[in-house]
Design a protein around this motif. Structure first.
Motif, short mmCIF file in Angstrom:
data_model
loop_
_atom_site.label_atom_id
_atom_site.label_comp_id
_atom_site.label_asym_id
_atom_site.label_seq_id
_atom_site.Cartn_x
_atom_site.Cartn_y
_atom_site.Cartn_z
N VAL A 272 0.84 -1.21 0.00
CA VAL A 272 0.00 0.00 0.00
C VAL A 272 0.88 1.26 0.00
CG1 VAL A 272 -1.63 1.36 1.37
CG2 VAL A 272 -2.01 -1.09 1.05
N CYS A 273 1.96 1.23 0.76
CA CYS A 273 2.87 2.38 0.80
C CYS A 273 3.59 2.58 -0.53
CB CYS A 273 3.89 2.21 1.92
SG CYS A 273 3.20 2.31 3.59
N ILE A 274 3.95 1.49 -1.19
CA ILE A 274 4.70 1.58 -2.44
C ILE A 274 3.79 1.92 -3.62
CG2 ILE A 274 6.08 0.28 -4.12
CD1 ILE A 274 7.17 -1.35 -1.72
N ALA A 275 2.69 1.18 -3.75
CA ALA A 275 1.83 1.30 -4.93
C ALA A 275 0.78 2.40 -4.80
CB ALA A 275 1.16 -0.03 -5.23
N ARG A 276 0.35 2.68 -3.57
CA ARG A 276 -0.71 3.66 -3.33
C ARG A 276 -1.88 3.44 -4.30
NH1 ARG A 276 1.48 8.81 -0.80
NH2 ARG A 276 3.53 8.21 -0.07
N PRO A 277 -2.54 2.29 -4.21
CA PRO A 277 -3.62 1.98 -5.16
C PRO A 277 -4.81 2.91 -5.01
CG PRO A 277 -3.68 0.46 -3.32
CD PRO A 277 -2.42 1.28 -3.14
N SER A 278 -5.43 3.21 -6.13
CA SER A 278 -6.61 4.08 -6.13
C SER A 278 -7.87 3.24 -6.11
CB SER A 278 -6.60 4.97 -7.38
OG SER A 278 -7.80 5.70 -7.47
N LEU A 279 -8.67 3.42 -5.07
CA LEU A 279 -9.93 2.67 -4.98
C LEU A 279 -10.92 3.13 -6.05
CD1 LEU A 279 -10.43 2.50 -1.10
CD2 LEU A 279 -9.54 0.73 -2.63
N ARG A 280 -10.74 4.35 -6.55
CA ARG A 280 -11.63 4.84 -7.60
C ARG A 280 -11.47 4.05 -8.90
NH1 ARG A 280 -11.03 11.47 -7.04
NH2 ARG A 280 -11.86 11.62 -4.90
N ALA A 281 -10.30 3.43 -9.06
CA ALA A 281 -10.07 2.65 -10.29
C ALA A 281 -10.75 1.29 -10.24
CB ALA A 281 -8.57 2.47 -10.51
N VAL A 282 -11.24 0.90 -9.09
CA VAL A 282 -11.88 -0.41 -8.94
C VAL A 282 -13.32 -0.33 -9.42
CG1 VAL A 282 -12.54 -2.22 -7.32
CG2 VAL A 282 -10.41 -0.96 -6.97
N ARG A 283 -13.65 -1.17 -10.39
CA ARG A 283 -15.02 -1.26 -10.87
C ARG A 283 -15.78 -2.30 -10.06
NH1 ARG A 283 -13.08 -2.11 -17.13
NH2 ARG A 283 -12.04 -0.07 -17.42
N ARG A 284 -17.09 -2.23 -10.13
CA ARG A 284 -17.90 -3.20 -9.40
C ARG A 284 -17.59 -4.62 -9.85
NH1 ARG A 284 -24.21 -2.04 -8.80
NH2 ARG A 284 -23.24 -0.30 -7.68
N ALA A 285 -17.34 -4.81 -11.15
CA ALA A 285 -17.05 -6.15 -11.67
C ALA A 285 -15.70 -6.67 -11.19
CB ALA A 285 -17.09 -6.13 -13.20
N ASP A 286 -14.81 -5.76 -10.74
CA ASP A 286 -13.49 -6.19 -10.27
C ASP A 286 -13.54 -6.77 -8.86
OD1 ASP A 286 -12.34 -5.19 -12.61
OD2 ASP A 286 -12.06 -3.20 -11.73
N GLY B 80 -4.17 -8.90 -13.11
CA GLY B 80 -3.06 -8.21 -13.73
C GLY B 80 -3.45 -7.52 -15.02
N ASP B 81 -4.45 -8.07 -15.72
CA ASP B 81 -4.93 -7.44 -16.95
C ASP B 81 -5.66 -6.12 -16.66
OD1 ASP B 81 -3.91 -9.45 -18.46
OD2 ASP B 81 -5.81 -10.48 -18.79
N ARG B 82 -6.20 -5.99 -15.46
CA ARG B 82 -6.99 -4.81 -15.12
C ARG B 82 -6.17 -3.72 -14.42
NH1 ARG B 82 -9.42 -1.65 -15.17
NH2 ARG B 82 -10.66 -1.47 -13.28
N PHE B 83 -5.17 -4.11 -13.65
CA PHE B 83 -4.45 -3.14 -12.84
C PHE B 83 -2.97 -3.16 -13.20
CE2 PHE B 83 -8.18 -4.44 -10.48
CZ PHE B 83 -8.73 -3.23 -10.11
N SER B 84 -2.43 -2.00 -13.48
CA SER B 84 -1.04 -1.91 -13.91
C SER B 84 -0.09 -2.10 -12.74
CB SER B 84 -0.79 -0.54 -14.56
OG SER B 84 -1.04 0.50 -13.63
N GLY B 85 1.13 -2.52 -13.08
CA GLY B 85 2.17 -2.68 -12.07
C GLY B 85 1.74 -3.62 -10.96
N ILE B 86 2.00 -3.21 -9.71
CA ILE B 86 1.66 -4.03 -8.55
C ILE B 86 0.44 -3.49 -7.81
CG2 ILE B 86 4.03 -4.85 -8.25
CD1 ILE B 86 4.34 -2.80 -5.99
N SER B 87 -0.31 -2.61 -8.46
CA SER B 87 -1.48 -2.05 -7.79
C SER B 87 -2.51 -3.12 -7.47
CB SER B 87 -2.12 -0.95 -8.64
OG SER B 87 -2.49 -1.44 -9.91
N GLY B 88 -2.60 -4.15 -8.33
CA GLY B 88 -3.51 -5.26 -8.04
C GLY B 88 -3.13 -5.99 -6.77
N LEU B 89 -1.82 -6.19 -6.58
CA LEU B 89 -1.35 -6.84 -5.35
C LEU B 89 -1.66 -5.99 -4.12
CD1 LEU B 89 2.17 -8.37 -6.08
CD2 LEU B 89 0.13 -9.57 -5.32
N ALA B 90 -1.51 -4.68 -4.28
CA ALA B 90 -1.77 -3.78 -3.15
C ALA B 90 -3.24 -3.82 -2.73
CB ALA B 90 -1.37 -2.36 -3.52
#
Length: 290
Positions: A55-69, A168-178
């Motif tokens: 979370v500290c490294i990737a700082r994922p955006s919850l706004r990028a998460v779709r309902r289907a995700d 991984g197809d939906r989220f770039s880099g390691i944001s999916g892991l975060a």
């Protein structure tokens, strides 16, 4: 002027191989922590620290998460948590190389089932023969509970590979892991917290778990996710054939677990089965990443 080496310039196979080696080293290093807080406690601590780091490294955006995700993210998080906890429970009972070989049946079966030819299904059977040689049941020393945990990890690993490629197809880099590792920490908490609280806790456990978590899941799972975005299930599953050998090598070097000649033959069969299971190629870049 120096040129920066972007992930796209690094061969996908090299990221996958590096990730495999790092995963086995981190599993071997976890044995000392397992002795103190148990396998579930160790897995939970690794997921907790991994979640904080990611979370500290990737700082994922919850706004990028779709309902289907959301279902896929939850599923991948739960599978990741129980894959780690089940495997560490297996390592607590059976040698590292044997546990890796049994767990490898999961992605190997995925590679065979998604192959173009049905004859590829023979390779999981060959790997199963190798696993029998590894466990040597005729000596009466087989730990059925340890094998059951390794088989559970195999199922989780198969699902993990499939879900990782989708996420991984939906989220770039390691944001999916975060997004998924915190879910893994929550999923393993009901099993991990009691072991941590009931164990002979000491501060060095936290430091060791944090260091191992930086190796796995942060770096190694991140490399796997980047590799899976550029490889087919078949190519990745075939490349994974060397992981049982890494498990044996790590067990020898780190844990002094020396296999018998029959077990070495078993590992060879598992590696051969994985290499022959299916040949694949490069995977075209996925569209629509966040």
């Amino acid at each position: 002027m120096t040129r920066r080496l972007s992930p796209a310039r690094v061969p996908a196979w090299s990221m996958a191989v590096t990730a495999m080696l790092m995963i086995q080293v981190s599993n071997a290093l976890s044995v000392g922590i397992i002795d103190v807080v148990g396998p579930a406690g160790t897995a939970w601590l690794r997921m907790c620290f991994g979640a904080v780091f990611l979370v500290c490294i990737a700082r994922p955006s919850l706004r990028a998460v779709r309902r289907a995700d959301i279902p896929k993210l939850i599923a991948l998080g739960v599978v990741t948590g129980f894959m780690t906890a089940s495997f560490l429970a297996a390592v607590d009972r059976i040698p590292l190389g044997t546990a890796v070989a049994i767990e490898f049946l999961g992605p190997l079966t995925v590679a065979a089932l998604t192959g173009k030819h049905r004859r590829a299904l023979v390779w999981p059977g060959l790997a199963l023969v190798g696993v029998v040689l590894l466990t040597e049941p005729w000596h009466g020393r087989i730990d059925l509970i340890g094998v059951a945990f390794a088989l559970t990890a195999a199922l989780c690993w198969a699902l993990y590979n499939v879900l990782t490629q989708h996420v991984g197809d939906r989220f770039s880099g390691i944001s999916g892991l975060a997004l998924t590792i915190p879910i893994a920490a929550v999923a393993t908490a009901p099993f991990g917290i009691p072991q941590v609280v009931g164990g002979e806790f000491s501060w060095w456990v936290l430091a060791a778990a944090a260091g191992i978590a930086f190796i796995t899941p942060v770096i190694s799972f991140g490399l796997e996710m980047l590799a899976l975005r550029r490889m087919t299930h078949n190519a990745f599953g075939t490349l994974l054939s060397i992981e049982p050998a890494f498990g044996v090598l790590t067990g020898i070097v780190v844990l002094s677990q020396t296999p018998s000649p029959m077990q070495i033959l078993g590992i060879a069969l598992v590696v051969l089965a994985g290499a022959a299971a299916q040949r694949g190629g490069a995977r075209p870049p996925a569209a629509g990443t966040a």
